[in-house]
Scaffold this motif. Structure first.
Motif, PDB file in Angstrom:
ATOM      1  N   ALA A 169       1.254  -1.498  -0.660  1.00 21.91           N
ATOM      2  CA  ALA A 169       0.385  -0.166   0.005  1.00 21.91           C
ATOM      3  C   ALA A 169       0.858   1.311   0.306  1.00 21.91           C
ATOM      4  O   ALA A 169       1.954   1.330   0.653  1.00 21.91           O
ATOM      5  CB  ALA A 169      -0.806   0.132   0.970  1.00 21.91           C
ATOM      6  N   VAL A 170       1.156   2.114  -0.914  1.00 23.21           N
ATOM      7  CA  VAL A 170       1.262   3.956  -0.844  1.00 23.21           C
ATOM      8  C   VAL A 170      -0.016   4.741  -0.619  1.00 23.21           C
ATOM      9  O   VAL A 170       0.003   4.672  -1.018  1.00 23.21           O
ATOM     10  CB  VAL A 170       1.590   3.588  -2.146  1.00 23.21           C
ATOM     11  N   VAL A 171       0.298   5.562   0.564  1.00 21.21           N
ATOM     12  CA  VAL A 171      -0.080   5.897   1.184  1.00 21.21           C
ATOM     13  C   VAL A 171       0.851   7.814   0.969  1.00 21.21           C
ATOM     14  O   VAL A 171       2.004   7.308   1.476  1.00 21.21           O
ATOM     15  CB  VAL A 171      -0.516   5.645   2.912  1.00 21.21           C
ATOM     16  N   ALA A 172       0.573   8.716   2.139  1.00 22.87           N
ATOM     17  CA  ALA A 172       0.945  10.059   2.084  1.00 22.87           C
ATOM     18  C   ALA A 172       1.426   9.834   3.628  1.00 22.87           C
ATOM     19  O   ALA A 172       0.874   8.868   4.468  1.00 22.87           O
ATOM     20  CB  ALA A 172      -0.384  10.784   1.814  1.00 22.87           C
ATOM     21  N   PRO A 173       2.504  10.679   4.092  1.00 20.52           N
ATOM     22  CA  PRO A 173       3.240  10.123   4.872  1.00 20.52           C
ATOM     23  C   PRO A 173       2.394  10.736   5.933  1.00 20.52           C
ATOM     24  O   PRO A 173       2.184  10.076   7.078  1.00 20.52           O
ATOM     25  CB  PRO A 173       4.014  11.693   5.048  1.00 20.52           C
ATOM     26  N   LEU A 188      -8.115  -2.270   3.833  1.00 24.13           N
ATOM     27  CA  LEU A 188      -8.115  -1.467   2.830  1.00 24.13           C
ATOM     28  C   LEU A 188      -9.142  -1.293   2.540  1.00 24.13           C
ATOM     29  O   LEU A 188      -9.029  -0.331   1.270  1.00 24.13           O
ATOM     30  CB  LEU A 188      -6.984  -2.573   2.340  1.00 24.13           C
ATOM     31  N   THR A 189     -10.776  -2.187   2.505  1.00 19.14           N
ATOM     32  CA  THR A 189     -11.552  -2.202   1.623  1.00 19.14           C
ATOM     33  C   THR A 189     -12.673  -0.201   1.725  1.00 19.14           C
ATOM     34  O   THR A 189     -12.381  -0.344   1.350  1.00 19.14           O
ATOM     35  CB  THR A 189     -12.588  -3.188   2.060  1.00 19.14           C
ATOM     36  N   GLY A 190     -11.839   0.284   3.600  1.00 17.43           N
ATOM     37  CA  GLY A 190     -12.415   1.758   3.238  1.00 17.43           C
ATOM     38  C   GLY A 190     -11.858   2.582   2.433  1.00 17.43           C
ATOM     39  O   GLY A 190     -12.605   3.784   3.068  1.00 17.43           O
ATOM     40  N   GLU A 191     -11.066   2.401   2.022  1.00 17.08           N
ATOM     41  CA  GLU A 191     -10.238   2.969   1.792  1.00 17.08           C
ATOM     42  C   GLU A 191     -10.444   3.318   0.421  1.00 17.08           C
ATOM     43  O   GLU A 191     -11.400   2.899  -0.738  1.00 17.08           O
ATOM     44  CB  GLU A 191      -8.446   2.437   1.781  1.00 17.08           C
ATOM     45  N   VAL A 192      -9.916   4.589  -0.125  1.00 17.98           N
ATOM     46  CA  VAL A 192     -10.456   5.421  -1.697  1.00 17.98           C
ATOM     47  C   VAL A 192      -8.776   5.086  -2.166  1.00 17.98           C
ATOM     48  O   VAL A 192      -8.302   5.396  -1.521  1.00 17.98           O
ATOM     49  CB  VAL A 192     -10.753   6.523  -1.344  1.00 17.98           C
ATOM     50  N   PHE A 193      -9.550   4.974  -3.560  1.00 15.33           N
ATOM     51  CA  PHE A 193      -7.638   4.431  -4.050  1.00 15.33           C
ATOM     52  C   PHE A 193      -7.518   4.902  -5.633  1.00 15.33           C
ATOM     53  O   PHE A 193      -8.736   5.134  -6.078  1.00 15.33           O
ATOM     54  CB  PHE A 193      -8.278   2.740  -5.162  1.00 15.33           C
ATOM     55  N   HIS A 235      -1.385  14.059  -2.289  1.00 16.33           N
ATOM     56  CA  HIS A 235      -1.800  15.231  -1.803  1.00 16.33           C
ATOM     57  C   HIS A 235      -3.286  14.823  -1.700  1.00 16.33           C
ATOM     58  O   HIS A 235      -4.305  15.161  -1.292  1.00 16.33           O
ATOM     59  CB  HIS A 235      -2.752  15.907  -3.484  1.00 16.33           C
ATOM     60  N   GLY A 236      -3.497  13.299  -0.894  1.00 16.47           N
ATOM     61  CA  GLY A 236      -4.515  12.633  -0.037  1.00 16.47           C
ATOM     62  C   GLY A 236      -5.322  11.827  -0.690  1.00 16.47           C
ATOM     63  O   GLY A 236      -6.244  12.547  -0.266  1.00 16.47           O
ATOM     64  N   LEU A 237      -5.628  12.203  -2.213  1.00 14.23           N
ATOM     65  CA  LEU A 237      -6.555  11.916  -2.792  1.00 14.23           C
ATOM     66  C   LEU A 237      -7.417  10.422  -2.345  1.00 14.23           C
ATOM     67  O   LEU A 237      -7.768   9.723  -2.655  1.00 14.23           O
ATOM     68  CB  LEU A 237      -6.592  12.343  -3.981  1.00 14.23           C
ATOM     69  N   GLY A 238      -6.263   9.960  -1.928  1.00 14.62           N
ATOM     70  CA  GLY A 238      -6.315   8.372  -2.237  1.00 14.62           C
ATOM     71  C   GLY A 238      -4.967   7.299  -2.004  1.00 14.62           C
ATOM     72  O   GLY A 238      -3.991   7.766  -2.033  1.00 14.62           O
ATOM     73  N   ILE A 239      -4.939   5.892  -2.177  1.00 15.21           N
ATOM     74  CA  ILE A 239      -3.824   5.344  -1.773  1.00 15.21           C
ATOM     75  C   ILE A 239      -3.502   4.770  -2.720  1.00 15.21           C
ATOM     76  O   ILE A 239      -4.673   4.509  -4.065  1.00 15.21           O
ATOM     77  CB  ILE A 239      -4.470   4.086  -0.365  1.00 15.21           C
ATOM     78  N   ALA A 240      -2.839   3.728  -2.888  1.00 16.48           N
ATOM     79  CA  ALA A 240      -3.154   2.671  -4.516  1.00 16.48           C
ATOM     80  C   ALA A 240      -1.684   1.788  -3.520  1.00 16.48           C
ATOM     81  O   ALA A 240      -1.700   1.743  -2.491  1.00 16.48           O
ATOM     82  CB  ALA A 240      -1.190   3.432  -5.118  1.00 16.48           C
ATOM     83  N   LEU A 241      -2.149  -0.043  -4.825  1.00 19.61           N
ATOM     84  CA  LEU A 241      -1.535  -0.319  -4.273  1.00 19.61           C
ATOM     85  C   LEU A 241      -0.462  -0.848  -5.605  1.00 19.61           C
ATOM     86  O   LEU A 241      -0.571  -1.071  -6.580  1.00 19.61           O
ATOM     87  CB  LEU A 241      -2.338  -1.526  -4.545  1.00 19.61           C
ATOM     88  N   LEU A 242       0.991  -0.985  -5.307  1.00 19.88           N
ATOM     89  CA  LEU A 242       2.123  -1.203  -6.480  1.00 19.88           C
ATOM     90  C   LEU A 242       2.938  -2.074  -5.665  1.00 19.88           C
ATOM     91  O   LEU A 242       2.964  -2.455  -4.920  1.00 19.88           O
ATOM     92  CB  LEU A 242       2.718   0.416  -6.488  1.00 19.88           C
ATOM     93  N   PRO A 243       4.268  -2.547  -7.286  1.00 21.44           N
ATOM     94  CA  PRO A 243       5.099  -3.274  -6.544  1.00 21.44           C
ATOM     95  C   PRO A 243       5.696  -2.991  -5.576  1.00 21.44           C
ATOM     96  O   PRO A 243       6.110  -2.020  -5.755  1.00 21.44           O
ATOM     97  CB  PRO A 243       5.821  -3.856  -8.358  1.00 21.44           C
TER      98      PRO A 243
END
Length: 301
Positions: A169-173, A188-193, A235-243
């Motif tokens: 999971a890649v998130v803002a600090p 993670l289901t409650g997060e915006v991606f 900028h806090g618009l969502g989180i991401a899933l990346l390798p």
């Protein structure tokens, strides 16, 4: 009919106009148009429909284009094979890649390749894994770097696995998850991606990880590449899933291991028929030994 005329026809077909084709071929438009007209007269058929708005291939043009491309490729291959026989690698190398590759430092590989073979013209093409496999299979790319899910086997090409890695999971600090040592998919289901386009191989890996557990998630933003994804997460618009191996290089963001997260496999794909000397040299830098092209039987005397 000559190779230059074929080159002009291919350029018009690929650029969609005579002006852009002339620019690509470094000739004046009138000269290019004249040569295409001469070829059409010789063939006895028009290759293009010309209107004030666009230029498109006729049925005859559609039939002419594939063999014209093969003829140009054969001529280029003949030149490069002759050069290789004298100890010099020449010709063209066209490599495709997904936007985010972790297993191969492509710029470093190309730098080494350029130092060894300065006479080779190198072209890079970006795209999704599915698009790249099709371009390799059709002969438009010599090789491509893919990112796919486990079990995906490219059809109609040679390929080899390079690496596999779990997503993080890649998130803002300042995001609450940034303080977690690890999370699971349910957390993670409650997060915006922020994610890649629906239907792409990159997106499918994450979608299937959630679907396998019967879970749904909200993808509020779809982007074409990581260069857009990272600032949106920042900028806090969502989180991401990346390798994990790639996400670690994103500055100003936090990565959190996902216990049951998706897995991405990076693969190298290359053309099935014997590669050109330029392509063989590139594949050799990636540890792929390609057999030489088979020799043809001599003509009977």
């Amino acid at each position: 009919m000559d190779l230059q005329q074929m080159r002009y026809v291919v350029a018009v077909a690929e650029t969609g106009g005579f002006t852009r084709a002339a620019e690509r071929c470094h000739v004046v438009q009138s000269a290019l148009s004249h040569q295409v007209a001469r070829l059409e007269k010789e063939l006895g058929a028009r290759l293009f429909e010309r209107t004030s708005r666009r230029v498109r291939l006729t049925a005859a043009g559609e039939a002419f284009l594939p063999p014209a491309r093969r003829a140009l490729e054969a001529a280029e291959r003949a030149r490069s094979d002759v050069a290789a026989a004298t100890g010099e690698i020449r010709g063209a190398l066209t490599v495709g890649s997904i936007p985010a590759v972790a297993s191969v430092d492509l710029p470093a590989v190309l730098r080494e390749y350029r130092l060894r073979h300065p006479q080779v013209r190198i072209s890079l093409r970006a795209g999704s894994s599915e698009q790249l496999v099709a371009r390799v299979r059709d002969g438009h790319l010599d090789a491509a770097l893919l990112g796919v899910q486990p079990g995906f086997l490219p059809q109609g090409v040679h390929d080899r696995e390079l690496a596999r890695t779990r997503h993080v999971a890649v998130v803002a600090p300042e995001h609450p998850l940034a303080r977690c040592g690890e999370v699971d998919i349910r957390r993670l289901t409650g997060e915006v991606f922020v994610d890649f386009a629906d239907g792409s191989a990159a997106r499918a890996q994450s979608d299937r990880a959630f679907a396998a557990l019967g879970l749904r998630r909200e993808v509020a933003f779809e982007v074409s590449g990581v260069e857009l994804m990272a600032p949106m997460v920042r900028h806090g618009l969502g989180i991401a899933l990346l390798p994990a191996t790639f996400a670690a290089e994103l500055h100003g963001l936090r990565t959190v291991p996902v216990i049951d997260g998706p897995v991405r496999v990076e693969r190298l794909a290359w053309r099935r028929f014997p590669p050109s000397p330029a392509a063989s040299a590139f594949l050799a830098l990636l540890g792929v030994d390609t057999p030489p092209a088979p020799e043809t039987d001599p003509e009977p005397s």
